[in-house]
Scaffold this motif. Structure first.
Motif, mmCIF file in Angstrom:
data_model
loop_
_atom_site.group_PDB
_atom_site.id
_atom_site.type_symbol
_atom_site.label_atom_id
_atom_site.label_comp_id
_atom_site.label_asym_id
_atom_site.label_seq_id
_atom_site.Cartn_x
_atom_site.Cartn_y
_atom_site.Cartn_z
ATOM 1 N N ARG A 46 0.838 -1.207 0.000
ATOM 2 C CA ARG A 46 0.000 0.000 0.000
ATOM 3 C C ARG A 46 0.872 1.257 0.000
ATOM 4 O O ARG A 46 0.576 2.230 -0.709
ATOM 5 C CB ARG A 46 -0.948 -0.003 1.196
ATOM 6 N N ALA A 47 1.939 1.251 0.791
ATOM 7 C CA ALA A 47 2.836 2.417 0.823
ATOM 8 C C ALA A 47 3.446 2.646 -0.557
ATOM 9 O O ALA A 47 3.582 3.792 -1.011
ATOM 10 C CB ALA A 47 3.928 2.206 1.869
ATOM 11 N N CYS A 48 3.824 1.565 -1.233
ATOM 12 C CA CYS A 48 4.408 1.686 -2.566
ATOM 13 C C CYS A 48 3.403 2.225 -3.574
ATOM 14 O O CYS A 48 3.723 3.099 -4.394
ATOM 15 C CB CYS A 48 4.933 0.328 -3.029
ATOM 16 N N VAL A 49 2.191 1.716 -3.537
ATOM 17 C CA VAL A 49 1.172 2.169 -4.482
ATOM 18 C C VAL A 49 0.873 3.641 -4.266
ATOM 19 O O VAL A 49 0.782 4.425 -5.228
ATOM 20 C CB VAL A 49 -0.103 1.309 -4.360
ATOM 21 N N ARG A 50 0.732 4.046 -3.006
ATOM 22 C CA ARG A 50 0.473 5.463 -2.713
ATOM 23 C C ARG A 50 1.592 6.351 -3.240
ATOM 24 O O ARG A 50 1.351 7.461 -3.721
ATOM 25 C CB ARG A 50 0.319 5.676 -1.204
ATOM 26 N N ALA A 51 2.826 5.872 -3.131
ATOM 27 C CA ALA A 51 3.978 6.680 -3.532
ATOM 28 C C ALA A 51 4.181 6.702 -5.041
ATOM 29 O O ALA A 51 4.987 7.500 -5.536
ATOM 30 C CB ALA A 51 5.239 6.163 -2.851
ATOM 31 N N GLY A 52 3.504 5.838 -5.774
ATOM 32 C CA GLY A 52 3.646 5.808 -7.221
ATOM 33 C C GLY A 52 4.639 4.798 -7.745
ATOM 34 O O GLY A 52 5.064 4.890 -8.901
ATOM 35 N N VAL A 53 5.007 3.811 -6.915
ATOM 36 C CA VAL A 53 5.849 2.715 -7.412
ATOM 37 C C VAL A 53 5.145 2.057 -8.592
ATOM 38 O O VAL A 53 3.931 1.848 -8.575
ATOM 39 C CB VAL A 53 6.124 1.701 -6.282
ATOM 40 N N ASP A 54 5.908 1.730 -9.617
ATOM 41 C CA ASP A 54 5.320 1.246 -10.865
ATOM 42 C C ASP A 54 4.953 -0.228 -10.830
ATOM 43 O O ASP A 54 4.031 -0.653 -11.532
ATOM 44 C CB ASP A 54 6.292 1.499 -12.020
ATOM 45 N N CYS A 55 5.684 -1.012 -10.036
ATOM 46 C CA CYS A 55 5.506 -2.456 -10.092
ATOM 47 C C CYS A 55 5.809 -3.078 -8.742
ATOM 48 O O CYS A 55 6.810 -2.737 -8.103
ATOM 49 C CB CYS A 55 6.440 -3.038 -11.147
ATOM 50 N N ILE A 56 4.941 -3.988 -8.326
ATOM 51 C CA ILE A 56 5.135 -4.756 -7.104
ATOM 52 C C ILE A 56 5.646 -6.138 -7.472
ATOM 53 O O ILE A 56 5.038 -6.841 -8.280
ATOM 54 C CB ILE A 56 3.817 -4.877 -6.309
ATOM 55 N N GLU A 57 6.751 -6.529 -6.868
ATOM 56 C CA GLU A 57 7.296 -7.872 -7.051
ATOM 57 C C GLU A 57 6.777 -8.765 -5.925
ATOM 58 O O GLU A 57 6.939 -8.435 -4.750
ATOM 59 C CB GLU A 57 8.827 -7.836 -7.033
ATOM 60 N N HIS A 58 6.159 -9.848 -6.265
ATOM 61 C CA HIS A 58 5.612 -10.866 -5.360
ATOM 62 C C HIS A 58 4.182 -10.519 -4.937
ATOM 63 O O HIS A 58 3.255 -11.181 -5.336
ATOM 64 C CB HIS A 58 6.502 -11.106 -4.135
ATOM 65 N N GLY A 59 3.999 -9.512 -4.079
ATOM 66 C CA GLY A 59 2.649 -9.109 -3.678
ATOM 67 C C GLY A 59 1.892 -10.176 -2.922
ATOM 68 O O GLY A 59 0.650 -10.195 -2.913
ATOM 69 N N SER A 60 2.596 -11.034 -2.204
ATOM 70 C CA SER A 60 2.028 -12.278 -1.676
ATOM 71 C C SER A 60 0.870 -12.091 -0.720
ATOM 72 O O SER A 60 -0.065 -12.900 -0.697
ATOM 73 C CB SER A 60 3.131 -13.080 -0.973
ATOM 74 N N LEU A 61 0.918 -11.052 0.111
ATOM 75 C CA LEU A 61 -0.045 -10.924 1.205
ATOM 76 C C LEU A 61 -0.993 -9.749 0.999
ATOM 77 O O LEU A 61 -1.571 -9.245 1.966
ATOM 78 C CB LEU A 61 0.713 -10.784 2.533
ATOM 79 N N ALA A 62 -1.173 -9.320 -0.231
ATOM 80 C CA ALA A 62 -2.043 -8.182 -0.514
ATOM 81 C C ALA A 62 -3.497 -8.496 -0.174
ATOM 82 O O ALA A 62 -4.007 -9.567 -0.507
ATOM 83 C CB ALA A 62 -1.929 -7.782 -1.985
ATOM 84 N N SER A 63 -4.153 -7.551 0.463
ATOM 85 C CA SER A 63 -5.575 -7.691 0.770
ATOM 86 C C SER A 63 -6.406 -7.328 -0.457
ATOM 87 O O SER A 63 -5.907 -6.774 -1.437
ATOM 88 C CB SER A 63 -5.945 -6.754 1.917
ATOM 89 N N ASP A 64 -7.698 -7.611 -0.396
ATOM 90 C CA ASP A 64 -8.580 -7.253 -1.506
ATOM 91 C C ASP A 64 -8.620 -5.742 -1.711
ATOM 92 O O ASP A 64 -8.658 -5.267 -2.858
ATOM 93 C CB ASP A 64 -9.991 -7.782 -1.249
#
Length: 410
Positions: free
Chosen positions: A246-264
């Motif tokens: 979530r912190a990465c998405v808010r900051a504008g990171v372009d790509c998440i590697e793995h993302g294993s525990l992301a909530s809906d």
């Protein structure tokens, strides 16, 4: 001029397999697909009962690790203190060739996790391949992964080294606080990085924090993204945990590697922001953890099943998913098994092919590859059968052309 003939070809844009296949190549470009009259003076390569498709892409790989000495498991845990930069680079040339012959003609090399004296070895490897000195895929190189002291991508956390055994600094990606992370990004850019890789959460195969723990602060992540984006580079973030994602998405990171525990909620947030996901999902089947320390085996047993379920939800929701393996966590050359994993988690075979072609091309911001179409780079592979019906056909690559040159024809 070369004419490739085969029984079928994959039309990625239309999402179908067409017959027959006649592809005209001049220099390093495709000039026509199924023209009315192929040029009479061209060299013809008749591949018979095979299917042509664009060269595949792996968006998470580390060519400097694994390979010849240890082809089936995790890299030597002492590589960070035993291997010098020359030896690592020579190893990488072997891994690059293996990757190309497996049908992967473009990769992102996401971050050195070793002491190199500040040299960006993957940048130099990319230059050597581009110059034609050694065979390998096109490389978008990250240089050193940027991580806090004790973070997942801190090389000393893979071996639990004592203090002062392998001192590291900003030039090798160890950066703490906003001023240091800005300096680390600028250093990677100065010496040729084409993408910035960061550690935003803990990992599975390191003795850092729990896999889900956020490691960089919101302010540090925002500073990294600001520096990279102002220079025109994208940011890829290693992130298993929901808070870090979530912190990465808010900051504008372009790509998440793995993302294993992301909530809906976080998955919806990624969709809203257009954030890519590179799930590296085949790790949960393909990573040999039998010799890993018990604590790391326990983390894998907790995270991997959840990661498979998370990817299924992300596919269903419509997250932009690109193909990446995290090789050598699975062996170099086995990259196409990630496509099987994408299908196993809920994609159609054609969706998996798109993840490894056009979606990966979108992730790295290029439009000159990922399809079989006139004007695009002549990165072409051939496999038996119909990969849109059986995705495992991509694990049996019989022909590889990159940049108009034939590297494999069995």
């Amino acid at each position: 001029m070369t004419v490739l003939r085969a029984a079928r070809w994959v039309d990625v844009d239309a999402g179908t397999v067409r017959s027959p296949a006649v592809v005209v190549v001049e220099g390093n470009r495709i000039t026509a697909v199924n023209p009315a009259a192929p040029p009479p003076d061209a060299t013809e390569i008749d591949l018979g009962d095979l299917t042509l498709l664009p060269g595949l892409m792996d968006m998470e790989i580390n060519l400097l690790l694994g390979g010849p000495e240890n082809p089936t498991g995790l890299p030597n845990p002492l590589h960070g203190v035993q291997d010098d930069p020359v030896y690592r680079t020579l190893r990488a040339t072997v891994n690059a060739r293996t990757t190309l012959l497996a049908g992967f003609t473009t990769v992102r090399n996401l971050g050195l996790m070793v002491k190199t004296g500040g040299y960006l070895l993957d940048v130099d490897l990319a230059r050597a391949i581009e110059a034609g000195w050694v065979p390998g895929p096109r490389i978008v190189a990250a240089g050193h992964a940027i991580t806090p002291t004790g973070g997942h991508l801190d090389p000393t956390m893979f071996q639990r080294l004592a203090p002062h055994i392998m001192p590291l600094g900003v030039e090798e990606g160890i950066a703490n606080g906003v001023p240091q992370v800005r300096a680390a990004v600028r250093y990677q850019i100065k010496y040729g990085a084409g993408v910035i890789k960061i550690s935003a959460s803990g990992g599975v195969m390191s003795h850092s924090t729990a896999a889900g723990a956020q490691q960089y602060s919101d302010e540090e992540i925002a500073a990294i993204v600001d520096e990279a984006h102002r220079a025109g580079l994208k940011v890829a973030a290693h992130a298993h945990g929901d808070a870090g994602i979530r912190a990465c998405v808010r900051a504008g990171v372009d790509c998440i590697e793995h993302g294993s525990l992301a909530s809906d909620d976080t998955i919806r947030m990624m969709i809203d922001h257009g954030t890519f996901l590179v799930p590296t999902s085949y790790l949960s089947e393909g990573l040999d953890i039998s010799k890993a320390p018990p604590a790391l085996q326990a983390k894998a047993a907790e995270v991997f099943p959840r990661a498979r379920r998370t990817l299924g939800r992300a596919i269903e929701a419509g997250v932009r998913i690109a193909c990446g393996t995290d090789a050598p966590a699975i062996p170099h050359g086995h990259n196409a098994k990630e496509l099987w994993a994408l299908v196993d988690r809920g994609m159609t075979a054609m969706q998996a092919l798109r993840a490894a072609t056009v979606t990966s091309a979108e992730l790295i911001g290029v439009d000159d590859r990922g399809r079989l179409a006139a004007g695009l780079l002549a990165d072409i592979i051939a496999v038996p059968g119909d990969p849109s019906d059986d995705i495992t056909a991509t694990q049996d690559v019989r022909f590889v052309m990159k940049d108009g040159l034939v590297y494999k024809n069995e």
